[in-house]
Scaffold this motif. Structure first.
Motif, mmCIF file in Angstrom:
data_model
loop_
_atom_site.group_PDB
_atom_site.id
_atom_site.type_symbol
_atom_site.label_atom_id
_atom_site.label_comp_id
_atom_site.label_asym_id
_atom_site.label_seq_id
_atom_site.Cartn_x
_atom_site.Cartn_y
_atom_site.Cartn_z
ATOM 1 N N GLY A 68 -19.295 11.316 25.897
ATOM 2 C CA GLY A 68 -18.393 11.046 24.790
ATOM 3 C C GLY A 68 -18.384 12.174 23.774
ATOM 4 N N TYR A 69 -17.216 12.435 23.202
ATOM 5 C CA TYR A 69 -17.099 13.466 22.177
ATOM 6 C C TYR A 69 -17.774 12.992 20.889
ATOM 7 C CZ TYR A 69 -13.329 15.507 25.064
ATOM 8 O OH TYR A 69 -12.592 16.068 26.077
ATOM 9 N N SER A 70 -18.403 13.927 20.183
ATOM 10 C CA SER A 70 -19.017 13.615 18.894
ATOM 11 C C SER A 70 -18.233 14.199 17.727
ATOM 12 C CB SER A 70 -20.459 14.124 18.854
ATOM 13 O OG SER A 70 -20.500 15.522 19.057
ATOM 14 N N VAL A 71 -17.130 14.900 18.051
ATOM 15 C CA VAL A 71 -16.245 15.451 17.019
ATOM 16 C C VAL A 71 -14.808 15.133 17.424
ATOM 17 C CG1 VAL A 71 -17.842 17.316 16.398
ATOM 18 C CG2 VAL A 71 -16.147 17.691 18.210
ATOM 19 N N TRP A 85 -9.452 18.327 24.492
ATOM 20 C CA TRP A 85 -10.645 19.147 24.312
ATOM 21 C C TRP A 85 -11.131 19.055 22.879
ATOM 22 C CZ3 TRP A 85 -5.846 21.016 23.455
ATOM 23 C CH2 TRP A 85 -5.656 21.910 22.391
ATOM 24 N N VAL A 86 -12.344 19.543 22.662
ATOM 25 C CA VAL A 86 -12.902 19.624 21.309
ATOM 26 C C VAL A 86 -13.194 21.086 21.002
ATOM 27 C CG1 VAL A 86 -13.860 17.288 21.301
ATOM 28 C CG2 VAL A 86 -15.243 19.194 22.170
ATOM 29 N N ALA A 87 -13.250 21.407 19.702
ATOM 30 C CA ALA A 87 -13.410 22.802 19.282
ATOM 31 C C ALA A 87 -14.858 23.174 18.982
ATOM 32 C CB ALA A 87 -12.536 23.072 18.064
ATOM 33 N N SER A 88 -15.776 22.215 19.095
ATOM 34 C CA SER A 88 -17.191 22.515 18.843
ATOM 35 C C SER A 88 -18.035 21.591 19.698
ATOM 36 C CB SER A 88 -17.523 22.344 17.355
ATOM 37 O OG SER A 88 -17.304 21.011 16.938
ATOM 38 N N THR A 89 -19.352 21.774 19.618
ATOM 39 C CA THR A 89 -20.366 21.080 20.430
ATOM 40 C C THR A 89 -20.360 21.653 21.849
ATOM 41 O OG1 THR A 89 -19.100 19.203 21.351
ATOM 42 C CG2 THR A 89 -19.945 18.974 19.080
ATOM 43 N N SER A 90 -21.284 21.183 22.662
ATOM 44 C CA SER A 90 -21.414 21.695 24.030
ATOM 45 C C SER A 90 -20.223 21.340 24.903
ATOM 46 C CB SER A 90 -22.695 21.152 24.669
ATOM 47 O OG SER A 90 -22.641 19.735 24.764
ATOM 48 N N ASP A 91 -19.384 20.391 24.475
ATOM 49 C CA ASP A 91 -18.207 20.009 25.255
ATOM 50 C C ASP A 91 -17.020 20.939 25.025
ATOM 51 O OD1 ASP A 91 -19.300 17.707 26.511
ATOM 52 O OD2 ASP A 91 -19.062 16.583 24.643
ATOM 53 N N ALA A 92 -17.139 21.871 24.102
ATOM 54 C CA ALA A 92 -16.019 22.752 23.784
ATOM 55 C C ALA A 92 -15.832 23.803 24.869
ATOM 56 C CB ALA A 92 -16.236 23.425 22.434
ATOM 57 N N VAL A 152 -19.609 18.441 31.752
ATOM 58 C CA VAL A 152 -20.188 17.732 32.898
ATOM 59 C C VAL A 152 -20.873 18.702 33.851
ATOM 60 C CG1 VAL A 152 -18.582 15.805 32.735
ATOM 61 C CG2 VAL A 152 -17.985 17.772 34.154
ATOM 62 N N GLY A 153 -20.573 19.992 33.721
ATOM 63 C CA GLY A 153 -21.263 20.980 34.544
ATOM 64 C C GLY A 153 -22.751 21.010 34.288
ATOM 65 N N ALA A 154 -23.182 20.563 33.095
ATOM 66 C CA ALA A 154 -24.615 20.488 32.801
ATOM 67 C C ALA A 154 -25.312 19.500 33.722
ATOM 68 C CB ALA A 154 -24.830 20.093 31.342
ATOM 69 N N SER A 155 -24.547 18.559 34.266
ATOM 70 C CA SER A 155 -25.087 17.591 35.227
ATOM 71 C C SER A 155 -24.779 17.999 36.660
ATOM 72 C CB SER A 155 -24.495 16.199 34.952
ATOM 73 O OG SER A 155 -24.765 15.779 33.637
ATOM 74 N N GLY A 156 -24.276 19.231 36.848
ATOM 75 C CA GLY A 156 -23.964 19.699 38.190
ATOM 76 C C GLY A 156 -22.643 19.190 38.715
ATOM 77 N N ASP A 186 -15.795 21.790 31.129
ATOM 78 C CA ASP A 186 -15.098 22.484 30.047
ATOM 79 C C ASP A 186 -14.946 23.981 30.267
ATOM 80 O OD1 ASP A 186 -17.819 22.878 29.854
ATOM 81 O OD2 ASP A 186 -17.886 22.769 27.664
ATOM 82 N N ASP A 187 -15.764 24.591 31.138
ATOM 83 C CA ASP A 187 -15.646 26.042 31.319
ATOM 84 C C ASP A 187 -15.863 26.523 32.749
ATOM 85 O OD1 ASP A 187 -18.346 25.593 31.585
ATOM 86 O OD2 ASP A 187 -18.943 26.805 29.858
ATOM 87 N N PHE A 188 -16.257 25.636 33.658
ATOM 88 C CA PHE A 188 -16.536 25.996 35.055
ATOM 89 C C PHE A 188 -17.439 27.224 35.130
ATOM 90 C CE2 PHE A 188 -13.437 22.858 35.798
ATOM 91 C CZ PHE A 188 -13.716 22.364 37.070
ATOM 92 N N SER A 189 -18.530 27.111 34.390
ATOM 93 C CA SER A 189 -19.504 28.185 34.308
ATOM 94 C C SER A 189 -20.149 28.435 35.666
ATOM 95 C CB SER A 189 -20.583 27.818 33.285
ATOM 96 O OG SER A 189 -21.721 28.623 33.432
ATOM 97 N N LEU A 190 -20.180 29.692 36.075
ATOM 98 C CA LEU A 190 -20.859 30.046 37.319
ATOM 99 C C LEU A 190 -22.351 29.770 37.215
ATOM 100 C CD1 LEU A 190 -19.043 33.418 38.081
ATOM 101 C CD2 LEU A 190 -18.721 31.243 39.264
#
Length: 491
Positions: A68-71, A85-92, A152-156, A186-190
């Motif tokens: 859930g978004y916190s901002v 999308w959100v502009a801050s927090t780890s979900d940005a 969600v990438g933080a959870s793989g 949010d970013d599809f980080s490698l």
């Protein structure tokens, strides 16, 4: 996420997961579903305790999974969907805005990827559009499909699909066609997603997860080999150059041909995509008439008002029948293709080859391979290889006597002749009504490298709702079907 047994004693499994997860929701606790219905498959991501509906990221801290978004969030809409999308927090997402349109470039890319998926899947291929979500309490700015960016990438995870359609929490609604929403990284980080990250990962995920939203418009609770298998297949239709789906080939029938293609164990449901690819290619080409066959399977499996509501294997059987194709022969040909994927599949040079179940060497000194039995489970294939020893005469042939189960039980057979020239021949072993055949094929060691006999068990008879994880979440009535064979060198 955990896999467990839940509502109405039906097994709960993830439905929409390109990368490891997704969510599909049953229409309440219905213990008296008939055989034609599909099993309930869903994960606990964002689920409200005691309810089959889920929470969107915009529900904030109420989301039990922490997505859930916190901002406060923002959104941008295209013709068919909105991205949040959100502009801050780890979900940005990265906030770089190269075109200065007040929307981060990653959001623009996400919107573009999903609009492309809509164009290909709905407009070009003719699948149903996702249902509008105007009746949901938190339906976004309008009734369009909503896509949320979160970490969600933080959870793989690359993404998942879920529903908050009120019908999903209403036992008076008899069907399982729901609106849906999508959450993607949010970013599809490698760094987080490895080879599944980056722009290609976003495009493949959009194709996959959007097709899950499409599936919700048919039946949100279908068998995983149909939901996941066709969603992974769809990645090639939308983002053919990405090839992210090849990583699932080692979890499917190319490497494990003896495992039923409708198995949802050990990630087999993802590897099942190659069967749907086979159907589309064997109908003509990878981007031609086969798409309408797969669409027809979903039309027959659909569980909305007026829909046929067949379970997955029966829907497949009926769809093939409408094309004057029989499932036993199709499955046997599939097994044959998998022995030489580079020869048959458009991209088969990059696929692993299926192993054979047994090997026999036949020669002038040892001309007979006596009666043997190969047991094959439902919706699976088994194969036997015969190799001529050097010195087999130029006109030698291999006599094969087959004693398979009756054709009405779903048995079929094919023969693949691998020539030393590098070519091969695919021969139909025409079983009679009792499952018997007596035939000869070339077997000169000068010309033939090996002959492979392929058996298929295409039974669609199940005890449904046992929680076994096959078609209709049931167990086959016809596993370990015995196929007997005899081989002899004829000079």
């Amino acid at each position: 996420m955990e896999r467990s047994f839940g509502v109405a004693g039906v097994r709960r499994l993830p439905v929409a997961a390109l990368l490891l997860l997704a969510a599909s929701v049953p229409a309440g606790p219905r213990g008296a579903w008939d055989e034609a219905a599909g099993p309930s498959r869903f994960s606990d991501v964002g689920r409200i305790a005691g309810s089959p509906v889920f929470l969107r990221p915009t529900n904030g801290s109420a989301d039990p999974e922490g997505h859930g978004y916190s901002v406060p969030s923002q959104h941008v809409c295209g013709p068919h969907l909105c991205v949040h999308w959100v502009a801050s927090t780890s979900d940005a997402p990265p906030l770089v805005d190269g075109n200065q349109n007040q929307v981060p470039d990653q959001v623009d890319r996400t919107l573009g990827a999903f609009e492309t998926a809509w164009r290909v899947e709905v407009v070009e291929l003719g699948f149903r559009a996702p249902k509008r979500d105007g009746s949901s309490r938190d339906h976004g700015p309008n009734g369009l499909l909503d896509v949320y960016l979160a970490d969600v990438g933080a959870s793989g995870l690359g993404g998942y699909v879920a529903t908050d359609d009120p019908h999903a929490d209403d036992d008076s609604y008899r069907y399982r066609d729901y609106s849906a929403y999508i959450v993607v990284d949010d970013d599809f980080s490698l760094a987080q997603l490895g080879v599944s990250g980056g722009p290609g990962g976003l495009r493949a995920t959009a194709a996959h997860e959007f097709f899950h939203a499409v599936q919700y418009a048919y039946d949100s609770s279908e068998d995983a080999w149909l939901t996941e298998g066709t969603a992974v297949w769809m990645e090639d239709q939308v983002a053919d150059d990405v090839d992210a789906n090849r990583r699932w080939l080692r979890s499917g029938p190319l490497v494990h041909p003896w495992v039923p293609i409708d198995s949802s164990r050990g990630l087999n449901e993802y590897g099942a995509w190659i069967f749907w690819r086979f159907l589309s290619e064997s109908e003509g080409d990878a981007h031609g008439p086969g798409q309408t066959l797969i669409r027809r399977v979903w039309e027959l499996a659909a569980d909305g008002p007026g829909d046929p509501n067949l379970f997955s294997a029966r829907a497949l059987q009926e769809a093939l029948g409408s094309r004057h194709r029989a499932l036993p022969g199709v499955l046997a040909t599939f097994g044959a293709w998998n022995l030489a994927p580079a020869t048959f599949y458009e991209e088969g040079a990059s696929y692993p080859r299926a192993p054979v179940s047994a090997h026999h060497h036949v020669s002038v000194r040892h001309p007979v391979a006596g009666w043997s039995t190969l047991r094959v489970d439902h919706l699976a294939t088994g194969s036997v290889s015969f190799q001529p020893k050097v010195g087999s005469p130029g006109r030698a042939s291999l006599r094969l006597i087959l004693d398979a189960p009756p054709r009405r039980a779903g048995s079929s057979a094919r023969i693949v002749i691998f020539l030393r020239s590098g070519y091969l021949r695919l021969v139909s072993a025409n079983l009679d009504a009792d499952g018997d055949a007596d035939l000869r094929v070339p077997f000169s060691s000068w010309k033939v490298g090996r002959v492979v006999l392929v058996f298929s068990n295409a039974s669609t008879s199940f005890r449904c709702w046992t929680g076994a994880g096959y078609s209709c979440n049931g167990r086959s009535r016809a596993d370990e079907m015995p196929f007997r064979y005899y081989a002899a060198l004829v000079r």
